[in-house]
Design a protein around this motif. Sequence first.
Motif, mmCIF file in Angstrom:
data_model
loop_
_atom_site.group_PDB
_atom_site.id
_atom_site.type_symbol
_atom_site.label_atom_id
_atom_site.label_comp_id
_atom_site.label_asym_id
_atom_site.label_seq_id
_atom_site.Cartn_x
_atom_site.Cartn_y
_atom_site.Cartn_z
ATOM 1 N N GLY A 230 -9.757 10.165 17.800
ATOM 2 C CA GLY A 230 -10.334 9.626 16.581
ATOM 3 C C GLY A 230 -11.724 9.081 16.807
ATOM 4 O O GLY A 230 -12.299 9.192 17.899
ATOM 5 N N THR A 231 -12.280 8.481 15.783
ATOM 6 C CA THR A 231 -13.637 7.929 15.886
ATOM 7 C C THR A 231 -13.688 6.730 16.817
ATOM 8 O O THR A 231 -14.707 6.495 17.474
ATOM 9 C CB THR A 231 -14.128 7.524 14.492
ATOM 10 O OG1 THR A 231 -13.178 6.608 13.901
ATOM 11 C CG2 THR A 231 -14.272 8.741 13.592
ATOM 12 N N SER A 232 -12.576 5.968 16.878
ATOM 13 C CA SER A 232 -12.579 4.775 17.733
ATOM 14 C C SER A 232 -11.292 4.636 18.526
ATOM 15 O O SER A 232 -11.086 3.604 19.165
ATOM 16 C CB SER A 232 -12.775 3.518 16.879
ATOM 17 O OG SER A 232 -11.727 3.406 15.927
ATOM 18 N N GLU A 233 -10.413 5.652 18.494
ATOM 19 C CA GLU A 233 -9.154 5.526 19.197
ATOM 20 C C GLU A 233 -8.658 6.886 19.696
ATOM 21 O O GLU A 233 -9.050 7.929 19.166
ATOM 22 C CB GLU A 233 -8.079 4.891 18.299
ATOM 23 C CG GLU A 233 -7.449 5.826 17.275
ATOM 24 C CD GLU A 233 -8.332 6.029 16.058
ATOM 25 O OE1 GLU A 233 -8.023 6.944 15.263
ATOM 26 O OE2 GLU A 233 -9.320 5.293 15.898
ATOM 27 N N ILE A 234 -7.805 6.831 20.706
ATOM 28 C CA ILE A 234 -7.079 8.000 21.187
ATOM 29 C C ILE A 234 -5.659 7.922 20.615
ATOM 30 O O ILE A 234 -4.962 6.922 20.834
ATOM 31 C CB ILE A 234 -7.035 8.043 22.727
ATOM 32 C CG1 ILE A 234 -8.457 8.107 23.298
ATOM 33 C CG2 ILE A 234 -6.208 9.218 23.219
ATOM 34 C CD1 ILE A 234 -8.504 7.989 24.808
ATOM 35 N N VAL A 235 -5.242 8.931 19.881
ATOM 36 C CA VAL A 235 -3.951 8.909 19.196
ATOM 37 C C VAL A 235 -2.883 9.520 20.086
ATOM 38 O O VAL A 235 -3.024 10.649 20.566
ATOM 39 C CB VAL A 235 -4.018 9.684 17.854
ATOM 40 C CG1 VAL A 235 -2.656 9.656 17.153
ATOM 41 C CG2 VAL A 235 -5.090 9.084 16.960
ATOM 42 N N ILE A 236 -1.821 8.761 20.330
ATOM 43 C CA ILE A 236 -0.677 9.216 21.128
ATOM 44 C C ILE A 236 0.541 9.311 20.210
ATOM 45 O O ILE A 236 0.828 8.382 19.445
ATOM 46 C CB ILE A 236 -0.403 8.267 22.307
ATOM 47 C CG1 ILE A 236 -1.652 8.182 23.206
ATOM 48 C CG2 ILE A 236 0.807 8.719 23.106
ATOM 49 C CD1 ILE A 236 -1.502 7.193 24.349
ATOM 50 N N ARG A 237 1.261 10.417 20.303
ATOM 51 C CA ARG A 237 2.376 10.678 19.375
ATOM 52 C C ARG A 237 3.736 10.442 20.041
ATOM 53 O O ARG A 237 3.956 10.827 21.197
ATOM 54 C CB ARG A 237 2.298 12.106 18.846
ATOM 55 C CG ARG A 237 3.497 12.558 18.020
ATOM 56 C CD ARG A 237 3.158 13.742 17.152
ATOM 57 N NE ARG A 237 2.198 13.377 16.109
ATOM 58 C CZ ARG A 237 1.767 14.230 15.165
ATOM 59 N NH1 ARG A 237 2.200 15.485 15.164
ATOM 60 N NH2 ARG A 237 0.908 13.829 14.256
ATOM 61 N N VAL A 238 4.640 9.827 19.258
ATOM 62 C CA VAL A 238 6.027 9.604 19.671
ATOM 63 C C VAL A 238 6.925 10.294 18.652
ATOM 64 O O VAL A 238 6.692 10.211 17.433
ATOM 65 C CB VAL A 238 6.364 8.096 19.730
ATOM 66 C CG1 VAL A 238 7.827 7.890 20.127
ATOM 67 C CG2 VAL A 238 5.434 7.385 20.688
ATOM 68 N N ILE A 239 7.987 10.958 19.132
ATOM 69 C CA ILE A 239 8.869 11.682 18.243
ATOM 70 C C ILE A 239 10.318 11.419 18.640
ATOM 71 O O ILE A 239 10.633 11.238 19.829
ATOM 72 C CB ILE A 239 8.564 13.200 18.258
ATOM 73 C CG1 ILE A 239 9.267 13.910 17.118
ATOM 74 C CG2 ILE A 239 8.931 13.815 19.594
ATOM 75 C CD1 ILE A 239 8.838 15.347 16.925
ATOM 76 N N ALA A 240 11.209 11.371 17.638
ATOM 77 C CA ALA A 240 12.638 11.155 17.877
ATOM 78 C C ALA A 240 13.427 11.884 16.793
ATOM 79 O O ALA A 240 12.932 12.120 15.692
ATOM 80 C CB ALA A 240 12.973 9.667 17.871
ATOM 81 N N LYS A 241 14.668 12.225 17.110
ATOM 82 C CA LYS A 241 15.577 12.829 16.141
ATOM 83 C C LYS A 241 16.623 11.779 15.767
ATOM 84 O O LYS A 241 17.257 11.182 16.645
ATOM 85 C CB LYS A 241 16.243 14.072 16.724
ATOM 86 C CG LYS A 241 17.093 14.842 15.719
ATOM 87 C CD LYS A 241 17.653 16.114 16.329
ATOM 88 C CE LYS A 241 16.540 17.125 16.588
ATOM 89 N NZ LYS A 241 17.099 18.433 17.045
ATOM 90 N N THR A 242 16.801 11.566 14.455
ATOM 91 C CA THR A 242 17.653 10.478 13.984
ATOM 92 C C THR A 242 18.705 10.983 13.014
ATOM 93 O O THR A 242 18.650 12.117 12.524
ATOM 94 C CB THR A 242 16.812 9.395 13.278
ATOM 95 O OG1 THR A 242 16.354 9.898 12.009
ATOM 96 C CG2 THR A 242 15.617 8.994 14.118
ATOM 97 N N VAL A 243 19.650 10.089 12.732
ATOM 98 C CA VAL A 243 20.625 10.351 11.677
ATOM 99 C C VAL A 243 19.891 10.437 10.347
ATOM 100 O O VAL A 243 18.900 9.732 10.110
ATOM 101 C CB VAL A 243 21.684 9.232 11.648
ATOM 102 C CG1 VAL A 243 22.621 9.397 10.451
ATOM 103 C CG2 VAL A 243 22.471 9.217 12.939
ATOM 104 N N ASN A 244 20.373 11.301 9.469
ATOM 105 C CA ASN A 244 19.705 11.515 8.189
ATOM 106 C C ASN A 244 19.590 10.215 7.400
ATOM 107 O O ASN A 244 20.556 9.465 7.249
ATOM 108 C CB ASN A 244 20.498 12.532 7.365
ATOM 109 C CG ASN A 244 19.676 13.075 6.226
ATOM 110 O OD1 ASN A 244 19.424 12.393 5.255
ATOM 111 N ND2 ASN A 244 19.248 14.308 6.355
ATOM 112 N N GLY A 245 18.369 9.949 6.921
ATOM 113 C CA GLY A 245 18.105 8.755 6.127
ATOM 114 C C GLY A 245 17.687 7.549 6.936
ATOM 115 O O GLY A 245 17.288 6.527 6.360
ATOM 116 N N GLU A 246 17.772 7.623 8.270
ATOM 117 C CA GLU A 246 17.429 6.486 9.120
ATOM 118 C C GLU A 246 16.067 6.634 9.776
ATOM 119 O O GLU A 246 15.663 5.781 10.576
ATOM 120 C CB GLU A 246 18.500 6.319 10.212
ATOM 121 C CG GLU A 246 19.881 5.999 9.679
ATOM 122 C CD GLU A 246 19.944 4.646 9.009
ATOM 123 O OE1 GLU A 246 19.186 3.748 9.429
ATOM 124 O OE2 GLU A 246 20.735 4.485 8.062
#
Length: 289
Positions: A230-246
């Motif tokens: 980004g313009t002022s930050e480095i973006v790090i992504r986190v991902i998870a698989k959850t129960v539907n609706g949670e």
Amino acid sequence: MFKLEKFITNFDWESLLIKGGVILLQIIGVLLAYWIIRRIGRKILDRTFNNVLHRQDITEGRALTLHRLAENIFSYALVFILAATLFSVLGIPVASLIAGAGIVGLAVGFGAQGLVSDVVTGFFLLLEKQIDVNDYVTVGNFDGVVEAVGLRTTQIRGFDGTLHYIPNREITSLSNHSRGNMRALVDIGISYEDDIDKAIDVMQHACEQVAQETSTIIEGPNVLGVQAFGTSEIVIRVIAKTVNGEQWAIERQLRKAIKEAFDTHGIEIPFPHQVLIQKQTETQQKSLS
């Protein structure tokens, strides 16, 4: 004037009152029977679908959908029978009324193509199990939880509490978010001065703690790595698989845990800064000197 008085005097008012009283009692009896049958019918439907819920080959949402639809069909049929019975009590021929209604219906049918389209679309929505009560869906510009699915309209309750009535013919595209597990996705920015590997290790450790404390996470959470610059930050992504609706609750929990971990290890989440530049006029400069 004399003929009117003679007509009033000779008219059989007693017979009229008796006949009117009998018709009134019949109407009251029909309305009372309608009310009783309606109550009994709804109790039978409730008991039937409560038994259906115990079957393993049908979901709760599907049972609720069919329950609402059965109630609508039962109500329409009962109202039609009530109207036909009241016409018979009043001495109006039901057969000629139906025939007349058929002729009028044929004339109106050309202008009721939208209603026919609603019914056909609603039938296929139910037949193909595209949507059930309590499903989280997106239909056009509306998204929310399905409250009722009928042959004519579908009711969707928005997250702000608004109840949307959508004609079935307008459901040209449908996204059902309640089928299968969902994905929780969180993007966190760090400053360019921070160590990326250290930040990823801290984030992964925080994610593992959240996974141990939460039973609604099916898989992960995992830190995928750098997602963008980004313009002022480095973006790090986190991902998870959850129960539907949670998924939303897990995303909020992950953000909180990562922010607390960053504070503990001195990792900065950058935020916009504003710099104010004030230009002095020549008069102000002379007065200062």
